[in-house]
Each structure stands twice: as C-alpha cells, then as structure tokens.
Design a protein around this motif. Sequence first.
Motif, mmCIF file in Angstrom:
data_model
loop_
_atom_site.group_PDB
_atom_site.id
_atom_site.type_symbol
_atom_site.label_atom_id
_atom_site.label_comp_id
_atom_site.label_asym_id
_atom_site.label_seq_id
_atom_site.Cartn_x
_atom_site.Cartn_y
_atom_site.Cartn_z
ATOM 1 N N ASP A 166 0.803 -1.230 0.000
ATOM 2 C CA ASP A 166 0.000 0.000 0.000
ATOM 3 C C ASP A 166 0.836 1.279 0.000
ATOM 4 O O ASP A 166 0.294 2.376 0.141
ATOM 5 N N SER A 167 2.150 1.156 -0.176
ATOM 6 C CA SER A 167 2.986 2.358 -0.306
ATOM 7 C C SER A 167 2.848 2.914 -1.719
ATOM 8 O O SER A 167 2.712 2.176 -2.686
ATOM 9 N N ARG A 168 2.897 4.244 -1.825
ATOM 10 C CA ARG A 168 2.860 4.908 -3.136
ATOM 11 C C ARG A 168 4.288 4.950 -3.683
ATOM 12 O O ARG A 168 5.238 5.192 -2.939
ATOM 13 N N VAL A 169 4.395 4.743 -4.983
ATOM 14 C CA VAL A 169 5.688 4.713 -5.653
ATOM 15 C C VAL A 169 5.787 5.917 -6.580
ATOM 16 O O VAL A 169 4.860 6.195 -7.347
ATOM 17 N N PHE A 170 6.905 6.619 -6.487
ATOM 18 C CA PHE A 170 7.170 7.808 -7.307
ATOM 19 C C PHE A 170 8.506 7.638 -8.017
ATOM 20 O O PHE A 170 9.416 6.977 -7.493
ATOM 21 N N ASP A 171 8.629 8.282 -9.188
ATOM 22 C CA ASP A 171 9.930 8.273 -9.845
ATOM 23 C C ASP A 171 10.768 9.441 -9.312
ATOM 24 O O ASP A 171 10.304 10.220 -8.465
ATOM 25 N N LEU A 172 11.988 9.570 -9.803
ATOM 26 C CA LEU A 172 12.904 10.608 -9.303
ATOM 27 C C LEU A 172 12.388 12.020 -9.555
ATOM 28 O O LEU A 172 12.768 12.966 -8.854
ATOM 29 N N ASP A 173 11.499 12.194 -10.540
ATOM 30 C CA ASP A 173 10.920 13.501 -10.838
ATOM 31 C C ASP A 173 9.662 13.777 -10.026
ATOM 32 O O ASP A 173 9.029 14.826 -10.195
ATOM 33 N N GLY A 174 9.274 12.840 -9.169
ATOM 34 C CA GLY A 174 8.092 13.032 -8.336
ATOM 35 C C GLY A 174 6.789 12.587 -8.969
ATOM 36 O O GLY A 174 5.713 12.823 -8.420
ATOM 37 N N ASN A 175 6.862 11.954 -10.151
ATOM 38 C CA ASN A 175 5.656 11.450 -10.813
ATOM 39 C C ASN A 175 5.128 10.222 -10.076
ATOM 40 O O ASN A 175 5.886 9.309 -9.763
ATOM 41 N N ASP A 176 3.832 10.213 -9.817
ATOM 42 C CA ASP A 176 3.174 9.106 -9.116
ATOM 43 C C ASP A 176 3.047 7.925 -10.074
ATOM 44 O O ASP A 176 2.393 8.017 -11.109
ATOM 45 N N ILE A 177 3.657 6.813 -9.729
ATOM 46 C CA ILE A 177 3.634 5.628 -10.585
ATOM 47 C C ILE A 177 2.478 4.709 -10.206
ATOM 48 O O ILE A 177 1.794 4.158 -11.052
ATOM 49 N N GLY A 178 2.247 4.527 -8.919
ATOM 50 C CA GLY A 178 1.173 3.644 -8.476
ATOM 51 C C GLY A 178 1.381 3.199 -7.041
ATOM 52 O O GLY A 178 2.129 3.820 -6.287
ATOM 53 N N VAL A 179 0.721 2.105 -6.689
ATOM 54 C CA VAL A 179 0.719 1.613 -5.308
ATOM 55 C C VAL A 179 1.180 0.157 -5.282
ATOM 56 O O VAL A 179 0.726 -0.663 -6.096
ATOM 57 N N VAL A 180 2.053 -0.172 -4.342
ATOM 58 C CA VAL A 180 2.521 -1.548 -4.188
ATOM 59 C C VAL A 180 1.359 -2.396 -3.670
ATOM 60 O O VAL A 180 0.787 -2.113 -2.624
ATOM 61 N N SER A 181 1.009 -3.436 -4.438
ATOM 62 C CA SER A 181 -0.116 -4.291 -4.059
ATOM 63 C C SER A 181 0.324 -5.656 -3.562
ATOM 64 O O SER A 181 -0.428 -6.338 -2.875
ATOM 65 N N GLU A 182 1.549 -6.032 -3.893
ATOM 66 C CA GLU A 182 1.987 -7.393 -3.582
ATOM 67 C C GLU A 182 3.498 -7.441 -3.644
ATOM 68 O O GLU A 182 4.128 -6.617 -4.313
ATOM 69 N N ILE A 183 4.085 -8.421 -2.975
ATOM 70 C CA ILE A 183 5.532 -8.631 -3.026
ATOM 71 C C ILE A 183 5.782 -10.071 -3.433
ATOM 72 O O ILE A 183 5.249 -10.999 -2.835
ATOM 73 N N MET A 184 6.565 -10.234 -4.493
ATOM 74 C CA MET A 184 6.945 -11.578 -4.940
ATOM 75 C C MET A 184 8.369 -11.848 -4.476
ATOM 76 O O MET A 184 9.248 -10.995 -4.630
ATOM 77 N N THR A 185 8.576 -13.006 -3.893
ATOM 78 C CA THR A 185 9.917 -13.411 -3.487
ATOM 79 C C THR A 185 10.437 -14.362 -4.545
ATOM 80 O O THR A 185 9.972 -15.488 -4.665
#
Length: 172
Positions: free
Chosen positions: A107-126
């Motif tokens: 549920d963390s928000r992901v941004f690129d280096l320019d501050g653009n909102d990419i999306g939300v982490v929904s799952e983690i694959m190992t």
Amino acid sequence: MTKENYFKVGTIVNTHGIHGEVKILAITDFADERFKKGAELQVETKDGFVPFKVKSSRLHKNMWLVLFEGVNNINDIEKYKTHDVYVYGDARETLGDDEYYYDEIIDSRVFDLDGNDIGVVSEIMTTGANDVWVVQRPGQKEALIPMIDDVVKNVDVDNKRITIDALEGLLD
C-alpha cells in the motif's frame, strides 16, 4: 488489541498425526524464531485471537510441524485447520537498514525521481535473488519493481512513500 497490532506469520494448513501437531506454512523470514519452543502465537478465529505457546516444532518438507502446549490430540486442534497464525507487534524482530516487513511496503505509493506518481505496491513476490514489488497503475498494466539498489532509491515507511529510478524499460 486491534488486528493491526498483529502480523501474520503463517497458516495452519493441516494436522499431522494424532497427537495434535499442526502443519504451518510459514510466511516469515524468522520462522526459526517464530516457531521455537516457548514462542507465543495467536490463531485467528471468527471470534478473535486464541493464544498458544509452542511446546515443540520442527521443519519437515518445507512446513513447520508445531505442537502447542495444552494440545494433546488431534481433536484439540483440528478446528483451527486453515486458520492464520499471527504474532503480536511487540514480538517482531528489529530489522536492519534497508530491510522491511511486507506490511510496511504494501500500500505504499511509488514515485519516480521527478516526483511522478507511478502507483501503489499491491503485492511482493519473493523470487530468490531479490524481492519484486508489484505496483498497480491506474489504467495501465502493473509494473514489476525489483528491490535492488539501482532501482529503489528511498523507502519512507512512515509515510508509505517509495522513490525509484525508473530505468529505461522498467515501466513498459
């Protein structure tokens, strides 16, 4: 105690034998610690959490075989089959730098280096070599972000904000 203070460490997938052992599919990096003798676990039921103390445990075919104190036969424990197993928040290990619990990343928000909102982490694959974070993007296919230093530049767990270097091809 509310559920957000509990952290899932596994699921009771079946019973084992007639003496009350259960098979637990672990989803923790600290399984040796979580299921050691004397460890306190909570089994989630529709009526709340039921506390158990580990009497003994052993790893068998990628499952933990656990016997709880006070459980003497299969009849004492069978009703908990398919139930999730938790630890209370105070029982979590302190992690080192650049180590995170899944619930800190999901549920963390992901941004690129320019501050653009990419999306939300929904799952983690190992995947073995490194974890891969699945990022849901509105109106686009999900992005797979490898948890490597070249990509993940900053993780702010308090604000649930992750900054990545969107290397060429990463978001295609």
